[in-house]
Write a protein that holds these residues in place. Structure first.
Motif, PDB file in Angstrom:
ATOM      1  N   ALA A 196     -38.700 -51.484  74.394  1.00  0.00           N
ATOM      2  CA  ALA A 196     -39.302 -50.586  73.407  1.00  0.00           C
ATOM      3  C   ALA A 196     -39.198 -51.150  71.992  1.00  0.00           C
ATOM      4  O   ALA A 196     -40.030 -50.829  71.130  1.00  0.00           O
ATOM      5  CB  ALA A 196     -38.629 -49.212  73.474  1.00  0.00           C
ATOM      6  N   SER A 197     -38.195 -51.991  71.748  1.00  0.00           N
ATOM      7  CA  SER A 197     -38.016 -52.562  70.413  1.00  0.00           C
ATOM      8  C   SER A 197     -39.069 -53.611  70.090  1.00  0.00           C
ATOM      9  O   SER A 197     -39.264 -53.957  68.925  1.00  0.00           O
ATOM     10  CB  SER A 197     -36.619 -53.194  70.294  1.00  0.00           C
ATOM     11  OG  SER A 197     -35.613 -52.226  70.516  1.00  0.00           O
ATOM     12  N   CYS A 198     -39.741 -54.147  71.121  1.00  0.00           N
ATOM     13  CA  CYS A 198     -40.785 -55.143  70.879  1.00  0.00           C
ATOM     14  C   CYS A 198     -41.943 -54.559  70.077  1.00  0.00           C
ATOM     15  O   CYS A 198     -42.551 -55.240  69.244  1.00  0.00           O
ATOM     16  CB  CYS A 198     -41.311 -55.698  72.202  1.00  0.00           C
ATOM     17  SG  CYS A 198     -40.154 -56.735  73.112  1.00  0.00           S
ATOM     18  N   LEU A 199     -42.265 -53.290  70.324  1.00  0.00           N
ATOM     19  CA  LEU A 199     -43.470 -52.702  69.750  1.00  0.00           C
ATOM     20  C   LEU A 199     -43.474 -52.778  68.231  1.00  0.00           C
ATOM     21  O   LEU A 199     -44.417 -53.278  67.618  1.00  0.00           O
ATOM     22  CB  LEU A 199     -43.614 -51.246  70.205  1.00  0.00           C
ATOM     23  CG  LEU A 199     -43.789 -51.024  71.713  1.00  0.00           C
ATOM     24  CD1 LEU A 199     -43.883 -49.536  72.006  1.00  0.00           C
ATOM     25  CD2 LEU A 199     -45.023 -51.748  72.219  1.00  0.00           C
ATOM     26  N   ASP A 200     -42.420 -52.286  67.610  1.00  0.00           N
ATOM     27  CA  ASP A 200     -42.362 -52.263  66.147  1.00  0.00           C
ATOM     28  C   ASP A 200     -41.519 -53.394  65.580  1.00  0.00           C
ATOM     29  O   ASP A 200     -41.753 -53.829  64.448  1.00  0.00           O
ATOM     30  CB  ASP A 200     -41.809 -50.915  65.678  1.00  0.00           C
ATOM     31  CG  ASP A 200     -42.763 -49.774  65.967  1.00  0.00           C
ATOM     32  OD1 ASP A 200     -43.877 -49.797  65.431  1.00  0.00           O
ATOM     33  OD2 ASP A 200     -42.400 -48.882  66.750  1.00  0.00           O
ATOM     34  N   GLY A 201     -40.525 -53.871  66.349  1.00  0.00           N
ATOM     35  CA  GLY A 201     -39.686 -54.958  65.850  1.00  0.00           C
ATOM     36  C   GLY A 201     -40.478 -56.230  65.634  1.00  0.00           C
ATOM     37  O   GLY A 201     -40.382 -56.864  64.569  1.00  0.00           O
ATOM     38  N   HIS A 202     -41.291 -56.620  66.620  1.00  0.00           N
ATOM     39  CA  HIS A 202     -42.072 -57.847  66.465  1.00  0.00           C
ATOM     40  C   HIS A 202     -43.202 -57.654  65.452  1.00  0.00           C
ATOM     41  O   HIS A 202     -43.581 -58.607  64.757  1.00  0.00           O
ATOM     42  CB  HIS A 202     -42.648 -58.269  67.816  1.00  0.00           C
ATOM     43  CG  HIS A 202     -43.281 -59.626  67.796  1.00  0.00           C
ATOM     44  ND1 HIS A 202     -42.564 -60.770  67.539  1.00  0.00           N
ATOM     45  CD2 HIS A 202     -44.579 -60.021  67.989  1.00  0.00           C
ATOM     46  CE1 HIS A 202     -43.372 -61.818  67.585  1.00  0.00           C
ATOM     47  NE2 HIS A 202     -44.600 -61.390  67.850  1.00  0.00           N
ATOM     48  N   ALA A 203     -43.737 -56.444  65.381  1.00  0.00           N
ATOM     49  CA  ALA A 203     -44.774 -56.170  64.374  1.00  0.00           C
ATOM     50  C   ALA A 203     -44.219 -56.363  62.963  1.00  0.00           C
ATOM     51  O   ALA A 203     -44.888 -56.922  62.088  1.00  0.00           O
ATOM     52  CB  ALA A 203     -45.307 -54.750  64.552  1.00  0.00           C
ATOM     53  N   GLY A 206     -39.618 -46.044  64.430  1.00  0.00           N
ATOM     54  CA  GLY A 206     -39.727 -46.330  65.858  1.00  0.00           C
ATOM     55  C   GLY A 206     -38.687 -47.317  66.327  1.00  0.00           C
ATOM     56  O   GLY A 206     -38.060 -47.132  67.386  1.00  0.00           O
ATOM     57  N   LEU A 207     -38.456 -48.387  65.559  1.00  0.00           N
ATOM     58  CA  LEU A 207     -37.437 -49.374  65.917  1.00  0.00           C
ATOM     59  C   LEU A 207     -36.049 -48.752  65.879  1.00  0.00           C
ATOM     60  O   LEU A 207     -35.220 -49.004  66.765  1.00  0.00           O
ATOM     61  CB  LEU A 207     -37.525 -50.570  64.966  1.00  0.00           C
ATOM     62  CG  LEU A 207     -36.504 -51.683  65.186  1.00  0.00           C
ATOM     63  CD1 LEU A 207     -36.626 -52.270  66.572  1.00  0.00           C
ATOM     64  CD2 LEU A 207     -36.662 -52.769  64.114  1.00  0.00           C
ATOM     65  N   MET A 208     -35.790 -47.940  64.858  1.00  0.00           N
ATOM     66  CA  MET A 208     -34.495 -47.270  64.745  1.00  0.00           C
ATOM     67  C   MET A 208     -34.253 -46.359  65.944  1.00  0.00           C
ATOM     68  O   MET A 208     -33.147 -46.332  66.516  1.00  0.00           O
ATOM     69  CB  MET A 208     -34.442 -46.455  63.451  1.00  0.00           C
ATOM     70  CG  MET A 208     -33.137 -45.704  63.222  1.00  0.00           C
ATOM     71  SD  MET A 208     -31.783 -46.782  62.738  1.00  0.00           S
ATOM     72  CE  MET A 208     -32.228 -47.124  61.032  1.00  0.00           C
ATOM     73  N   ALA A 209     -35.275 -45.619  66.372  1.00  0.00           N
ATOM     74  CA  ALA A 209     -35.126 -44.703  67.507  1.00  0.00           C
ATOM     75  C   ALA A 209     -34.816 -45.462  68.787  1.00  0.00           C
ATOM     76  O   ALA A 209     -33.924 -45.076  69.561  1.00  0.00           O
ATOM     77  CB  ALA A 209     -36.396 -43.876  67.671  1.00  0.00           C
ATOM     78  N   ALA A 210     -35.555 -46.550  69.045  1.00  0.00           N
ATOM     79  CA  ALA A 210     -35.351 -47.306  70.281  1.00  0.00           C
ATOM     80  C   ALA A 210     -33.958 -47.910  70.351  1.00  0.00           C
ATOM     81  O   ALA A 210     -33.277 -47.830  71.386  1.00  0.00           O
ATOM     82  CB  ALA A 210     -36.417 -48.401  70.398  1.00  0.00           C
ATOM     83  N   ALA A 217     -33.707 -44.661  78.323  1.00  0.00           N
ATOM     84  CA  ALA A 217     -33.175 -44.016  77.113  1.00  0.00           C
ATOM     85  C   ALA A 217     -33.911 -44.499  75.872  1.00  0.00           C
ATOM     86  O   ALA A 217     -34.238 -43.699  74.980  1.00  0.00           O
ATOM     87  CB  ALA A 217     -31.672 -44.305  76.990  1.00  0.00           C
ATOM     88  N   ALA A 218     -34.186 -45.801  75.808  1.00  0.00           N
ATOM     89  CA  ALA A 218     -34.897 -46.345  74.648  1.00  0.00           C
ATOM     90  C   ALA A 218     -36.321 -45.805  74.562  1.00  0.00           C
ATOM     91  O   ALA A 218     -36.775 -45.370  73.489  1.00  0.00           O
ATOM     92  CB  ALA A 218     -34.909 -47.875  74.728  1.00  0.00           C
ATOM     93  N   TRP A 219     -37.033 -45.797  75.692  1.00  0.00           N
ATOM     94  CA  TRP A 219     -38.412 -45.308  75.680  1.00  0.00           C
ATOM     95  C   TRP A 219     -38.469 -43.802  75.396  1.00  0.00           C
ATOM     96  O   TRP A 219     -39.366 -43.334  74.680  1.00  0.00           O
ATOM     97  CB  TRP A 219     -39.090 -45.612  77.006  1.00  0.00           C
ATOM     98  CG  TRP A 219     -39.487 -47.044  77.181  1.00  0.00           C
ATOM     99  CD1 TRP A 219     -38.971 -47.947  78.055  1.00  0.00           C
ATOM    100  CD2 TRP A 219     -40.492 -47.742  76.452  1.00  0.00           C
ATOM    101  NE1 TRP A 219     -39.585 -49.162  77.920  1.00  0.00           N
ATOM    102  CE2 TRP A 219     -40.539 -49.070  76.949  1.00  0.00           C
ATOM    103  CE3 TRP A 219     -41.380 -47.385  75.432  1.00  0.00           C
ATOM    104  CZ2 TRP A 219     -41.415 -50.024  76.450  1.00  0.00           C
ATOM    105  CZ3 TRP A 219     -42.260 -48.343  74.936  1.00  0.00           C
ATOM    106  CH2 TRP A 219     -42.270 -49.645  75.439  1.00  0.00           C
ATOM    107  N   TYR A 231     -37.844 -43.301  71.740  1.00  0.00           N
ATOM    108  CA  TYR A 231     -39.028 -43.758  70.990  1.00  0.00           C
ATOM    109  C   TYR A 231     -40.147 -42.729  71.065  1.00  0.00           C
ATOM    110  O   TYR A 231     -40.790 -42.405  70.051  1.00  0.00           O
ATOM    111  CB  TYR A 231     -39.483 -45.098  71.566  1.00  0.00           C
ATOM    112  CG  TYR A 231     -40.636 -45.743  70.825  1.00  0.00           C
ATOM    113  CD1 TYR A 231     -40.404 -46.550  69.721  1.00  0.00           C
ATOM    114  CD2 TYR A 231     -41.951 -45.551  71.243  1.00  0.00           C
ATOM    115  CE1 TYR A 231     -41.457 -47.151  69.047  1.00  0.00           C
ATOM    116  CE2 TYR A 231     -43.013 -46.141  70.577  1.00  0.00           C
ATOM    117  CZ  TYR A 231     -42.760 -46.946  69.473  1.00  0.00           C
ATOM    118  OH  TYR A 231     -43.805 -47.527  68.804  1.00  0.00           O
ATOM    119  N   ALA A 232     -40.388 -42.190  72.276  1.00  0.00           N
ATOM    120  CA  ALA A 232     -41.454 -41.198  72.444  1.00  0.00           C
ATOM    121  C   ALA A 232     -41.163 -39.922  71.666  1.00  0.00           C
ATOM    122  O   ALA A 232     -42.060 -39.341  71.030  1.00  0.00           O
ATOM    123  CB  ALA A 232     -41.629 -40.880  73.927  1.00  0.00           C
TER     124      ALA A 232
END
Length: 511
Positions: free
Chosen positions: A93-100, A299-303, A274-276, A279-280
């Protein structure tokens, strides 16, 4: 409450020796490296480190394993942010906003957010661990032979959801583990079972060689099967997190920490769910929904808060019921048994201070990931460039040495190799490996308590069904099984949708 604070303070004081801190920092660093390397997992890391802690005292060994566990889950965020490849499934889940954020030139800020979220998430989970474990432990004291039998069955059934998407495959792996646990001399009359005349099998299958093979050597085979990848690491700015990033989203942090802890308590869910879920939930409640997936700090903080809060949550059922909440927790449970710690309903009587020792261990581990996350990030990311042709042979050597060191028997090395092949084949056909090990751990409990219960009842099966706790657990087992049967699942989803629609209509009229 004051007794708990005193016990926690005593646990902290007992772990402030230089050697203990050195163990904690070293294990956290090893876990971070394992988590950061794509292909390696927290489960493999805990299994591998178990072989290196055999000569340690129980508290030192469990400290090393918990620090490795927490470090690995946190370390997965490094490769997720820089490479868009989750180092562990929990970091997907951290890929979505972390890599962005990394592509925007904010990789350092993203890693600082991940560090702060992981630390705070661990603290929230620790608080729940300290508060809920004694309460659940007192409730579990009512367990007898009949309840322990159903508890073992429940662990195997729930293991179908530990990893993978097909519960049936998880159940097959779990019951295969139960069969393996029955190999060797049985516990009451020392009669050989399923040994086929092989003398070395009379003592049963060693838990450590099985663990190391199923997770360590199988990981080597799995990684070497895939073609090598070339990684391009994004440049990054300052890593020290901004206080505003944490304080601005304090509601998200608390919500994600509680969701992650709850997901950990539910056996078979795990850190990735738990991460997803965190995030949701953050996305639904956010005022900046359009930023999610495009570089959202929230989003990154939540994941990252959710997956790390799941670790203490997953340890709660380990300590109180001897049922793991995730795949790494299953290996941690096995390691505790190896080191003479008996998790389960009796732990608050036999070793009540151990719960607060575990809380103190997690606190030390959280400071470890905070230290490494803020000081050594630029150095640690270079580990991603180390060719796997150097790493995999090293892991194989550690697997062989760890299996042999237990009893200095080549047979244990053969067991490790055999379970490595079994674990590799299971993964190849999408069968989860964690239920296999959990079945081996719970097999002895199931066998002994079934026979003990039959002795107490003179062969009558009625107490297994009529005792209140046994009846509840049996109902829970049947519910889990039915929920994974498509026709019943569709009916349940349809009924749930109808209830939700009716509630919306009622609340709409009220409004």
């Amino acid at each position: 409450m004051f007794d708990g604070l005193f016990a926690f303070g005593h646990a902290i004081a007992g772990m402030l020796s230089p050697m203990t801190i050195l163990y904690a920092l070293g294990a956290t660093l090893i876990g971070l490296v394992i988590g950061a390397l794509p292909g390696l997992t927290a489960t493999m890391g805990v299994a591998l480190m178990t072989t290196l802690t055999l000569k340690m005292t129980p508290n030192e060994a469990i400290l090393v394993l918990i620090c490795t566990y927490i470090g690995a889950i946190y370390g997965g965020s490094r490769s997720a942010i820089l490479l868009n490849i989750p180092g562990t499934p929990a970091s997907a889940a951290s890929c979505l906003d972390g890599h962005a954020l990394a592509k925007q030139g904010l990789a350092g800020r993203a890693m600082g957010i991940a560090t702060s979220g992981s630390v705070v998430g661990t603290w929230i989970g620790m608080l729940c661990l300290a508060l809920f474990t004694p309460v659940l432990g007192e409730m579990a004291l009512k367990f007898g032979a009949y309840e322990f039998f159903w508890l073992a069955v429940f662990g195997v059934v729930i293991s179908g959801n530990l990893t993978g998407t097909d519960p049936l495959k998880g159940w097959i792996a779990g019951f295969l583990g139960l069969f393996i646990a029955a190999i060797g001399q049985e516990g009451m009359y020392a009669y050989d079972r399923f040994t086929f005349g092989i003398h070395d099998l009379s003592g049963g299958i060693g838990l450590i060689p099985a663990l190391v093979g199923a997770f360590g050597f199988a990981e080597v085979l799995t990684v070497m099967k895939d073609p090598p990848r070339k990684y391009i690491i994004n440049t990054f700015d300052r890593v020290i997190p901004r206080i505003r990033d944490v304080l601005q989203y304090w509601r998200t942090v608390i919500r994600s920490g509680l969701i992650g802890t709850f997901m950990g308590i539910v056996p078979g869910v795990g850190e990735d769910v738990a991460a997803w879920s965190s995030y949701a939930a953050a996305r639904r409640a956010s005022k900046e929904k359009e930023k999610f997936g495009k570089g959202s700090v929230e989003g990154l903080m939540a994941a990252e808060t959710g997956d790390n809060a799941c670790i203490p949550g997953a340890v709660i059922p380990v300590l109180t019921l001897a049922v793991p909440g995730s795949a790494p927790a299953a290996v941690l449970l096995a390691a505790m048994l190896i080191h003479g710690v008996r998790p389960g309903p009796l732990i608050m009587i036999e070793n009540p201070g151990f719960v607060y020792d575990v809380v103190a261990m997690m606190l030390i581990a959280s400071f470890g990931i905070l230290f490494y996350g803020l000081t050594l990030t630029k150095l640690l990311v270079k580990i991603l460039l180390v060719p796997r042709t150097l790493i995999m042979p090293l892991i194989f050597v550690l697997c062989a040495v760890g299996a042999f060191a237990i009893a200095s028997r080549m047979f244990d090395v053969y067991v490790m190799l055999g379970f490595g092949v079994i674990g590799f084949l299971l993964r190849l056909f999408n069968y989860p490996v964690a239920p296999l090990v959990l079945g081996i751990v719970l097999g002895d409990i199931l066998d002994k308590n079934l026979r003990r219960g039959l002795v107490l009842s003179d062969g009558d099966l009625t107490p297994f069904i009529t005792r209140p706790i046994s009846a509840v657990m049996l109902a829970a087992i049947l519910f889990i099984i039915l929920m994974n049967v498509p026709p019943f699942r569709r009916r349940f989803d349809a009924a749930s949708a109808a209830v939700k629609l009716r509630l919306r209509q009622l609340f709409g009229r009220t409004a």
